[in-house]
Scaffold this motif. Structure first.
Motif, PDB file in Angstrom:
ATOM      1  N   LEU A   1       0.840  -1.195   0.000  1.00  0.00           N
ATOM      2  CA  LEU A   1       0.000   0.000   0.000  1.00  0.00           C
ATOM      3  C   LEU A   1       0.874   1.243   0.000  1.00  0.00           C
ATOM      4  O   LEU A   1       1.749   1.398   0.846  1.00  0.00           O
ATOM      5  CB  LEU A   1      -0.927  -0.004   1.222  1.00  0.00           C
ATOM      6  CG  LEU A   1      -1.802  -1.255   1.401  1.00  0.00           C
ATOM      7  CD1 LEU A   1      -2.670  -1.096   2.646  1.00  0.00           C
ATOM      8  CD2 LEU A   1      -2.660  -1.504   0.164  1.00  0.00           C
ATOM      9  N   GLY A   2       0.636   2.127  -0.953  1.00  0.00           N
ATOM     10  CA  GLY A   2       1.425   3.344  -1.058  1.00  0.00           C
ATOM     11  C   GLY A   2       0.750   4.525  -0.391  1.00  0.00           C
ATOM     12  O   GLY A   2      -0.314   4.392   0.233  1.00  0.00           O
ATOM     13  N   THR A   3       1.358   5.693  -0.511  1.00  0.00           N
ATOM     14  CA  THR A   3       0.811   6.917   0.058  1.00  0.00           C
ATOM     15  C   THR A   3       0.797   8.005  -1.002  1.00  0.00           C
ATOM     16  O   THR A   3       1.524   7.937  -2.003  1.00  0.00           O
ATOM     17  CB  THR A   3       1.656   7.396   1.251  1.00  0.00           C
ATOM     18  OG1 THR A   3       2.997   7.651   0.806  1.00  0.00           O
ATOM     19  CG2 THR A   3       1.690   6.347   2.360  1.00  0.00           C
ATOM     20  N   LEU A   4      -0.024   9.016  -0.783  1.00  0.00           N
ATOM     21  CA  LEU A   4      -0.065  10.166  -1.673  1.00  0.00           C
ATOM     22  C   LEU A   4       0.891  11.232  -1.135  1.00  0.00           C
ATOM     23  O   LEU A   4       0.719  11.719  -0.018  1.00  0.00           O
ATOM     24  CB  LEU A   4      -1.483  10.730  -1.764  1.00  0.00           C
ATOM     25  CG  LEU A   4      -1.659  11.938  -2.679  1.00  0.00           C
ATOM     26  CD1 LEU A   4      -1.395  11.562  -4.139  1.00  0.00           C
ATOM     27  CD2 LEU A   4      -3.060  12.537  -2.535  1.00  0.00           C
ATOM     28  N   THR A   5       1.880  11.572  -1.925  1.00  0.00           N
ATOM     29  CA  THR A   5       2.867  12.559  -1.504  1.00  0.00           C
ATOM     30  C   THR A   5       2.485  13.951  -2.004  1.00  0.00           C
ATOM     31  O   THR A   5       1.579  14.106  -2.829  1.00  0.00           O
ATOM     32  CB  THR A   5       4.261  12.199  -2.042  1.00  0.00           C
ATOM     33  OG1 THR A   5       4.199  12.122  -3.483  1.00  0.00           O
ATOM     34  CG2 THR A   5       4.700  10.839  -1.500  1.00  0.00           C
ATOM     35  N   ASN A   6       3.184  14.958  -1.496  1.00  0.00           N
ATOM     36  CA  ASN A   6       2.952  16.328  -1.960  1.00  0.00           C
ATOM     37  C   ASN A   6       3.179  16.424  -3.466  1.00  0.00           C
ATOM     38  O   ASN A   6       4.039  15.727  -4.028  1.00  0.00           O
ATOM     39  CB  ASN A   6       3.895  17.304  -1.258  1.00  0.00           C
ATOM     40  CG  ASN A   6       3.628  17.379   0.229  1.00  0.00           C
ATOM     41  OD1 ASN A   6       2.543  17.044   0.698  1.00  0.00           O
ATOM     42  ND2 ASN A   6       4.619  17.821   0.981  1.00  0.00           N
ATOM     43  N   TYR A   7       2.416  17.296  -4.105  1.00  0.00           N
ATOM     44  CA  TYR A   7       2.583  17.511  -5.548  1.00  0.00           C
ATOM     45  C   TYR A   7       3.506  18.693  -5.787  1.00  0.00           C
ATOM     46  O   TYR A   7       3.362  19.746  -5.176  1.00  0.00           O
ATOM     47  CB  TYR A   7       1.238  17.784  -6.215  1.00  0.00           C
ATOM     48  CG  TYR A   7       1.373  18.302  -7.630  1.00  0.00           C
ATOM     49  CD1 TYR A   7       1.740  17.454  -8.668  1.00  0.00           C
ATOM     50  CD2 TYR A   7       1.151  19.645  -7.925  1.00  0.00           C
ATOM     51  CE1 TYR A   7       1.881  17.927  -9.963  1.00  0.00           C
ATOM     52  CE2 TYR A   7       1.283  20.125  -9.221  1.00  0.00           C
ATOM     53  CZ  TYR A   7       1.645  19.262 -10.237  1.00  0.00           C
ATOM     54  OH  TYR A   7       1.783  19.730 -11.520  1.00  0.00           O
ATOM     55  N   GLU A   8       4.466  18.495  -6.683  1.00  0.00           N
ATOM     56  CA  GLU A   8       5.325  19.577  -7.140  1.00  0.00           C
ATOM     57  C   GLU A   8       5.446  19.478  -8.652  1.00  0.00           C
ATOM     58  O   GLU A   8       5.835  18.432  -9.183  1.00  0.00           O
ATOM     59  CB  GLU A   8       6.705  19.493  -6.486  1.00  0.00           C
ATOM     60  CG  GLU A   8       6.692  19.739  -4.986  1.00  0.00           C
ATOM     61  CD  GLU A   8       8.091  19.820  -4.403  1.00  0.00           C
ATOM     62  OE1 GLU A   8       9.045  19.864  -5.192  1.00  0.00           O
ATOM     63  OE2 GLU A   8       8.200  19.827  -3.168  1.00  0.00           O
ATOM     64  N   LYS A   9       5.111  20.550  -9.313  1.00  0.00           N
ATOM     65  CA  LYS A   9       5.149  20.555 -10.768  1.00  0.00           C
ATOM     66  C   LYS A   9       6.572  20.378 -11.280  1.00  0.00           C
ATOM     67  O   LYS A   9       7.501  21.027 -10.793  1.00  0.00           O
ATOM     68  CB  LYS A   9       4.576  21.867 -11.307  1.00  0.00           C
ATOM     69  CG  LYS A   9       4.493  21.921 -12.825  1.00  0.00           C
ATOM     70  CD  LYS A   9       3.868  23.225 -13.290  1.00  0.00           C
ATOM     71  CE  LYS A   9       3.799  23.283 -14.806  1.00  0.00           C
ATOM     72  NZ  LYS A   9       3.192  24.551 -15.290  1.00  0.00           N
ATOM     73  N   VAL A  10       6.742  19.477 -12.246  1.00  0.00           N
ATOM     74  CA  VAL A  10       8.047  19.229 -12.862  1.00  0.00           C
ATOM     75  C   VAL A  10       8.020  19.815 -14.263  1.00  0.00           C
ATOM     76  O   VAL A  10       7.221  19.393 -15.108  1.00  0.00           O
ATOM     77  CB  VAL A  10       8.366  17.718 -12.915  1.00  0.00           C
ATOM     78  CG1 VAL A  10       9.716  17.487 -13.590  1.00  0.00           C
ATOM     79  CG2 VAL A  10       8.343  17.125 -11.519  1.00  0.00           C
ATOM     80  N   GLU A  11       8.875  20.798 -14.510  1.00  0.00           N
ATOM     81  CA  GLU A  11       8.844  21.491 -15.794  1.00  0.00           C
ATOM     82  C   GLU A  11       9.358  20.624 -16.936  1.00  0.00           C
ATOM     83  O   GLU A  11       8.801  20.614 -18.020  1.00  0.00           O
ATOM     84  CB  GLU A  11       9.680  22.772 -15.705  1.00  0.00           C
ATOM     85  CG  GLU A  11       9.085  23.821 -14.784  1.00  0.00           C
ATOM     86  CD  GLU A  11       7.743  24.336 -15.276  1.00  0.00           C
ATOM     87  OE1 GLU A  11       7.445  24.181 -16.477  1.00  0.00           O
ATOM     88  OE2 GLU A  11       6.991  24.882 -14.457  1.00  0.00           O
TER      89      GLU A  11
END
Length: 290
Positions: free
Chosen positions: A258-268
């Motif tokens: 089971l995984g987790t949802l991590t913070n989102y950071e836009k990757v250019e």
């Protein structure tokens, strides 16, 4: 003819089934529960894509309570934004040997589908909006439509990711030119003066005008990033669904990862990002192959 009574009747049944589902889930044999709290969307956030999204993980009883509230989250109430629907990613694993919860969940999703089909049978968008909101004030219609996703098999893993989708529309050369002509009439362009705006649109129109009459065009506009659940059995056997509501895994195997949802950071410059050669960048207009 769709009547207010039929709309209200379908919704009342859906609301009843959701309430029963939540009551039964609260009393079920929960193995684990995780809920990922996302920031509330403000009016200022409605028309811009976020560069980052902070995720707060909640586990245990608190997570189960938040998940139950998420399934009931159907009304505008005091939400800051009514334009962008709030998402509730999470993962609940539950023992359900007698299939009671699964049976109720199937009925909930069927009621959601029936309600959606009823509303979408009203052809005119304005009439549809008026019919729904006069019958059920403050309802967030898309929230009522959202399916509760689940799995009854034993996957190798269940993980979360962030996905940027695209709103795609195909159109002809003539339709594209009409859109650009309409753009010429805008009187409040952003960032540049009116004359520069008209010059920009004329350049865009020239590019489209030079195409073959039978050219096929497509607008491929990116939408807001959203969380998804990835369910994997093998490298070839996998699927993904929306994480708009908490995902449920029935009768979990202790070996499932089971995984987790991590913070989102836009990757250019993501290595897997496709490079698009847009004909008109401003509206994400691209020419399809002949």
């Amino acid at each position: 003819m769709i009547t207010p009574f039929s709309i209200r009747s379908h919704f009342d049944y859906l609301h009843e089934q959701i309430s029963l589902f939540c009551e039964e889930l609260a009393e079920a044999d929960i193995v684990s529960a995780d809920y990922y709290q996302l920031p509330l969307i403000t009016k200022e956030d409605e028309n811009k894509a976020p560069e980052t999204i902070h995720v707060e993980k909640v586990s245990g009883t608190s997570a189960l309570n938040k998940a139950i509230n998420a399934y009931k989250d159907l009304y505008l109430d005091k939400k800051i934004s009514g334009k962008i629907i709030q998402r509730h990613p999470g993962l609940i694993t539950v023992n359900d040997k007698n299939l009671y919860i699964q049976s109720r969940l199937r009925e909930v999703n069927k009621a959601k589908s029936d309600f959606k089909n009823l509303i979408l049978s009203i052809e005119n968008n304005d009439a549809r909006f008026d019919a729904v909101h006069s019958s059920i004030p403050n309802l967030v219609t898309l929230a009522a439509y959202r399916k509760i996703h689940s799995e009854i098999a034993d996957p190798y893993s269940i993980r979360f990711t962030w996905m940027t989708k695209h709103a795609i529309r195909t159109l002809s050369k003539d339709t594209a030119l009409k859109m650009l002509n309409n753009s010429s009439n805008y009187t409040n362009p952003r960032m540049i003066d009116q004359q520069s705006w008209i010059s920009l649109v004329e350049t865009e129109k020239l590019r489209v005008s030079n195409l073959n009459e039978k050219s096929k065009l497509r607008i491929r506009r990116p939408t807001r990033v959203s969380p998804e659940v990835n369910i994997r059995f093998t490298a070839e056997n996998r699927y993904h669904v929306s994480a708009a509501l908490p995902f449920i895994l029935f009768n979990p195997d202790r070996n499932t990862k089971l995984g987790t949802l991590t913070n989102y950071e836009k990757v250019e410059n993501h290595p897997r990002k496709r490079a698009y050669n847009f004909l008109v960048d401003r509206i994400y207009l691209e020419k399809l192959g002949e």
